[in-house]
Design a protein around this motif. Structure first.
Motif, PDB file in Angstrom:
ATOM      1  N   ALA B  39       0.827  -1.209   0.000  1.00 60.42           N
ATOM      2  CA  ALA B  39       0.000   0.000   0.000  1.00 60.42           C
ATOM      3  C   ALA B  39       0.859   1.255   0.000  1.00 60.42           C
ATOM      4  O   ALA B  39       0.485   2.282  -0.564  1.00 60.42           O
ATOM      5  N   PHE B  40       2.027   1.182   0.630  1.00 63.14           N
ATOM      6  CA  PHE B  40       2.940   2.339   0.668  1.00 63.14           C
ATOM      7  C   PHE B  40       4.174   2.122  -0.208  1.00 63.14           C
ATOM      8  O   PHE B  40       5.090   2.918  -0.188  1.00 63.14           O
ATOM      9  N   LYS B  41       4.210   0.991  -0.899  1.00 58.59           N
ATOM     10  CA  LYS B  41       5.334   0.634  -1.785  1.00 58.59           C
ATOM     11  C   LYS B  41       6.618   0.301  -1.009  1.00 58.59           C
ATOM     12  O   LYS B  41       7.727   0.483  -1.523  1.00 58.59           O
ATOM     13  N   ALA B  42       6.437  -0.200   0.203  1.00 59.98           N
ATOM     14  CA  ALA B  42       7.615  -0.589   0.994  1.00 59.98           C
ATOM     15  C   ALA B  42       8.250  -1.872   0.479  1.00 59.98           C
ATOM     16  O   ALA B  42       9.357  -2.227   0.885  1.00 59.98           O
ATOM     17  N   THR B  43       7.539  -2.576  -0.407  1.00 60.80           N
ATOM     18  CA  THR B  43       8.112  -3.803  -0.987  1.00 60.80           C
ATOM     19  C   THR B  43       8.171  -3.711  -2.516  1.00 60.80           C
ATOM     20  O   THR B  43       8.194  -4.733  -3.204  1.00 60.80           O
ATOM     21  N   LYS B  44       8.221  -2.490  -3.010  1.00 63.60           N
ATOM     22  CA  LYS B  44       8.215  -2.288  -4.459  1.00 63.60           C
ATOM     23  C   LYS B  44       9.332  -3.082  -5.145  1.00 63.60           C
ATOM     24  O   LYS B  44      10.493  -3.024  -4.722  1.00 63.60           O
ATOM     25  N   ASN B  45       8.947  -3.847  -6.137  1.00 60.77           N
ATOM     26  CA  ASN B  45       9.868  -4.658  -6.954  1.00 60.77           C
ATOM     27  C   ASN B  45      10.496  -5.847  -6.223  1.00 60.77           C
ATOM     28  O   ASN B  45      11.238  -6.620  -6.829  1.00 60.77           O
ATOM     29  N   LEU B  46      10.224  -5.990  -4.950  1.00 60.00           N
ATOM     30  CA  LEU B  46      10.883  -7.083  -4.219  1.00 60.00           C
ATOM     31  C   LEU B  46      10.347  -8.455  -4.645  1.00 60.00           C
ATOM     32  O   LEU B  46      11.097  -9.426  -4.682  1.00 60.00           O
ATOM     33  N   ALA B  47       9.053  -8.515  -4.950  1.00 61.24           N
ATOM     34  CA  ALA B  47       8.494  -9.807  -5.376  1.00 61.24           C
ATOM     35  C   ALA B  47       9.148 -10.269  -6.671  1.00 61.24           C
ATOM     36  O   ALA B  47       9.380 -11.463  -6.877  1.00 61.24           O
ATOM     37  N   LYS B  48       9.461  -9.314  -7.549  1.00 66.89           N
ATOM     38  CA  LYS B  48      10.092  -9.650  -8.815  1.00 66.89           C
ATOM     39  C   LYS B  48      11.545 -10.061  -8.595  1.00 66.89           C
ATOM     40  O   LYS B  48      12.044 -11.009  -9.196  1.00 66.89           O
ATOM     41  N   GLU B  49      12.187  -9.350  -7.694  1.00 63.80           N
ATOM     42  CA  GLU B  49      13.598  -9.623  -7.445  1.00 63.80           C
ATOM     43  C   GLU B  49      13.805 -10.928  -6.673  1.00 63.80           C
ATOM     44  O   GLU B  49      14.828 -11.607  -6.832  1.00 63.80           O
ATOM     45  N   PHE B  50      12.824 -11.264  -5.823  1.00 57.18           N
ATOM     46  CA  PHE B  50      12.940 -12.469  -4.991  1.00 57.18           C
ATOM     47  C   PHE B  50      11.684 -13.330  -5.183  1.00 57.18           C
ATOM     48  O   PHE B  50      10.795 -13.360  -4.327  1.00 57.18           O
ATOM     49  N   PRO B  51      11.616 -14.042  -6.307  1.00 53.90           N
ATOM     50  CA  PRO B  51      10.394 -14.777  -6.635  1.00 53.90           C
ATOM     51  C   PRO B  51      10.018 -15.778  -5.538  1.00 53.90           C
ATOM     52  O   PRO B  51      10.878 -16.491  -5.017  1.00 53.90           O
ATOM     53  N   GLY B  52       8.726 -15.767  -5.191  1.00 57.11           N
ATOM     54  CA  GLY B  52       8.223 -16.730  -4.221  1.00 57.11           C
ATOM     55  C   GLY B  52       8.505 -16.381  -2.778  1.00 57.11           C
ATOM     56  O   GLY B  52       8.161 -17.142  -1.871  1.00 57.11           O
ATOM     57  N   ARG B  53       9.144 -15.239  -2.539  1.00 52.97           N
ATOM     58  CA  ARG B  53       9.505 -14.903  -1.155  1.00 52.97           C
ATOM     59  C   ARG B  53       8.839 -13.625  -0.659  1.00 52.97           C
ATOM     60  O   ARG B  53       9.056 -13.229   0.493  1.00 52.97           O
ATOM     61  N   VAL B  54       8.077 -12.994  -1.499  1.00 52.00           N
ATOM     62  CA  VAL B  54       7.315 -11.801  -1.094  1.00 52.00           C
ATOM     63  C   VAL B  54       5.875 -12.070  -1.517  1.00 52.00           C
ATOM     64  O   VAL B  54       5.530 -11.947  -2.692  1.00 52.00           O
TER      65      VAL B  54
END
Lengths: 366, 324
Positions: B39-54
């Motif tokens: 909601a605040f973009k605190a995990t922006k792009n992390l799901a892409k960078e760490f597949p299956g872990r976000v």
């Protein structure tokens, strides 16, 4: 109402169990999973032995409670041992198991001991809970054996977490399992946990012991959906029904449920009707349970049914049954005597620290 | 955003990125945190960078924390993102009854981090503005962090992930965007240590989170009147660094504690209680506290701006304290 809801159209109850005693539990008409196919002599014997241990141990716990040796409460699983053990005996090391209040039999089948049970109830400082928690709040979480909290439904998602950890590590083949009563299915935690398990398609087995009364509250004041197994479809998980006081049927159904979860077929919800043959705790005379219900097939003692069943299958002889009874009784008595002599926790030696990595004032211990 | 200007929010994202990169046991679980980035973009792009872990979670705060506990027991290092601190009440049971008790009861540690986007911002109203630190700090076994700076947001979140105990990480939404640093710190204060944000000799203000900045602004204002105000940033409210507080009060003799949450049984009350019982002789005046007004957090900015302590109300309280 469907007897086996959603995903896996597998058998819901085993066919051919000798005593389909629960009147409200329809007989399984599945074409697979007959007891002969899924319940082996060895399995049934192990299960019966754990049931017997649980029963005799709990009788001792009740006596210790009445004599003032156990403080707090004693909560027994009398009448629910068949269902409980049928889950525990199908689990193995590496699985994640969170038993609930009436799961002494399942606990023993999973690897808990008469000794640690007595130590926890009697508050021995040598027990796994060291007097810090008692009775049914007992476990060794780091070994996959969770210590329940009293807040019902909370362990469903906790077991999901254990299974997620294994998934992250690429470990396959393990299942998670937890138990709950029909009253516990009313909690938000239960719902959240079931939904989460379904979303993640986790290898989770949830066993609902519908013992008709949540403490004293009858089912018509607990839920209105008629049949709790209908909820399986709502969650998108496989529902199965077992005859709760028939060991062979429970073993067959739980065997199928655990195998399906292990095979990657997603969460399994097993619902079984039964009757608790004691009060909620030993302080409770259960006078709210109508005597007609106690005298109905639902009120038949699962231990007696199991014994008859094993004798009929010739999986156990009458002499063995008697020998086991005597041996377990002796073990329980001797263990209780030993534990009664063990030290109680010493407040002056207690570290009074709830932190793991920190000192009790929060200072870094490392 | 330029590389020479890292926001408080970006520091939180970067700390999670580092934790994910360096420790395979770390995963993040929360609502809308996957592809959407939170909601605040605190995990922006992390799901892409760490597949299956976000992983996106269902709207099930209780089960989110329960899952984290179960995973932690099996050796993982979960980070749970609550969308707003306010919703952590729906996961309260798992936090205080399972995570907080687990090690004491069973000897098994429970290394989870629950991130709580905390505190008020204009227009957020009663259910997206709360400061929950006192409630969680009440329970033994829980560490409660309240970083007030970009650098602390970064280093303390990494400390939280490394710690074997459950951590409630109160990151302040008011600081998310406007608080900036030139670069990430190479080193940090020791865990649990309060910081003297601004040294002074006439009075001590103890604060944490967004209130540190209100306190510093108030201290600047009073410096024009010739007062020299010391500001102590607690950084973690549990454990609480009583030594640093007492040392400061020993220098100044006067204490004002500022908290954005309500006064009743709160962190400010705890600080005053400790100073009164352990440092009564150090005080030249009765210790004071300034908290939010005792109503739900109001929606309208005009009401909200008065509900919470501000530089102006802190300065007023300080003036009163200095005259006592």
């Amino acid at each position: 109402m469907t007897k086996s809801s959603t995903a896996a159209p597998e058998a819901k109850g085993a066919k051919g169990g000798k005593k389909k005693t629960a009147p409200s539990a329809p007989k399984g008409k599945g074409t697979v999973g007959t007891p002969g196919a899924t319940v082996s002599k060895e399995l049934a014997r192990r299960a019966y032995r754990s049931m017997l241990e649980a029963r005799l141990l709990e009788e001792k716990l009740a006596a210790l409670y009445r004599s003032g040796k156990i403080v707090g409460g004693v909560f027994l699983g009398r009448g629910q041992e068949a269902l409980s053990v049928a889950l525990g005996v199908h689990l193995r090391r590496g699985d994640v198991y969170a038993p609930l209040i009436r799961d002494q039999a399942g606990r023993l089948a999973f690897g808990d001991t008469i000794l640690d049970t007595l130590r926890t109830y009697l508050g021995s400082s040598l027990g796994s809970m060291r007097g810090r928690d008692g009775n049914i709040h007992r476990g060794r979480p780091s070994e996959g054996y969770h210590a329940m909290i009293s807040h019902l439904g909370a362990m469903v998602s906790t077991v999901c977490g254990g299974l997620m950890a294994k998934r992250f590590r690429g470990e396959t083949g393990a299942v998670g399992a937890t138990c709950i009563g029909e009253g516990g299915t009313s909690t938000g935690s239960f719902h959240e946990g079931m939904n989460m398990a379904a979303v993640e398609k986790l290898p989770l087995v949830v066993v609902v012991a519908n013992n008709q009364f949540s403490y004293s509250t009858p089912n018509d004041r607990q839920f209105a959906c008629g049949d709790l197994m209908a909820r399986a479809e709502g969650y998108g998980v496989t529902g199965r029904r077992a005859v709760g006081n028939d060991l062979v049927d429970c073993l067959a159904v739980l065997g199928e449920a655990v195998a399906a979860a292990r095979a990657g077929k997603g969460p399994q919800l097993v619902v079984a009707d039964l009757l608790r043959l004691v009060g909620h705790g030993e302080h409770d005379d259960a006078s709210y349970i109508p005597s007609a219900l106690k005298k109905s097939p639902l009120g038949r003692d699962c231990l007696e049914i199991a014994r008859e069943s094993l004798l009929e299958h010739e999986w156990l002889t009458a002499k063995e049954a008697a020998d086991w009874h005597a041996a377990v009784e002796k073990e329980v008595e001797e263990t209780a005597s030993k534990v009664l002599r063990e030290p109680a926790p010493d407040p002056s030696e207690e570290d009074w620290n709830a932190f793991s990595a920190l000192g009790r004032n929060g200072e870094e211990a490392r | 955003m330029s590389k020479t200007s890292i926001t408080y929010l970006e520091a939180i994202r970067l700390a999670q990125q580092k934790a994910l990169a360096e420790d395979p046991r770390v995963f993040i679980y929360g609502q809308d945190i996957g592809g959407f980035g939170g909601a605040f973009k605190a995990t922006k792009n992390l799901a892409k960078e760490f597949p299956g872990r976000v992983l996106d979670a269902p709207i099930s705060e209780d089960a989110m924390v329960g899952l984290a506990i179960g995973a932690a027991v099996e050796g993982m290092r979960p980070i749970v993102e609550m969308q707003f601190a306010d919703f952590s009440t729906c996961g309260f049971n798992q936090i205080v009854n399972q995570a907080a008790t687990l090690h004491y009861r069973t000897g098994t540690p429970c290394p989870i981090v629950v991130r709580l986007p905390s505190g008020g911002t204009p227009g957020s109203g009663p259910f997206h503005s709360q400061s929950m630190e006192a409630i969680y700090a009440h329970y033994p076994g829980i560490v409660v962090m309240t970083p007030a700076t970009v650098e602390d947001a970064y280093t303390m979140l990494l400390e939280a992930v490394a710690l074997d105990d459950p951590v409630i990480f109160c990151e302040h939404k008011f600081l998310y965007y406007h608080l900036k640093a030139e670069k990430l710190p190479g080193e940090a204060l020791p865990f649990g240590k309060a910081r003297i944000t601004r040294p002074g000799r006439d009075a001590t203000v103890v604060a944490y989170g967004a209130m540190v900045h209100e306190a510093v602004a108030a201290a600047e204002e009073l410096s024009h009147d010739g007062y020299d105000i010391e500001v102590v940033d607690l950084r973690t409210v549990r454990p609480i660094d009583t030594d640093t507080i007492l040392a400061s009060v020993a220098r100044t003799g006067r204490l004002l504690v500022v908290g954005e949450s309500w006064p009743w049984g709160g962190v400010a009350a705890e600080v005053i209680s400790r100073v009164a019982t352990e440092g009564f002789g150090l005080l030249d005046a009765p210790p004071q506290r300034l908290n939010a007004k005792e109503t739900p957090v109001p929606y309208h900015p005009a009401l909200w701006g008065t509900h919470r302590p501000t530089a102006s109300s802190v300065a007023n309280s300080l003036r009163q304290l200095l005259e006592l």
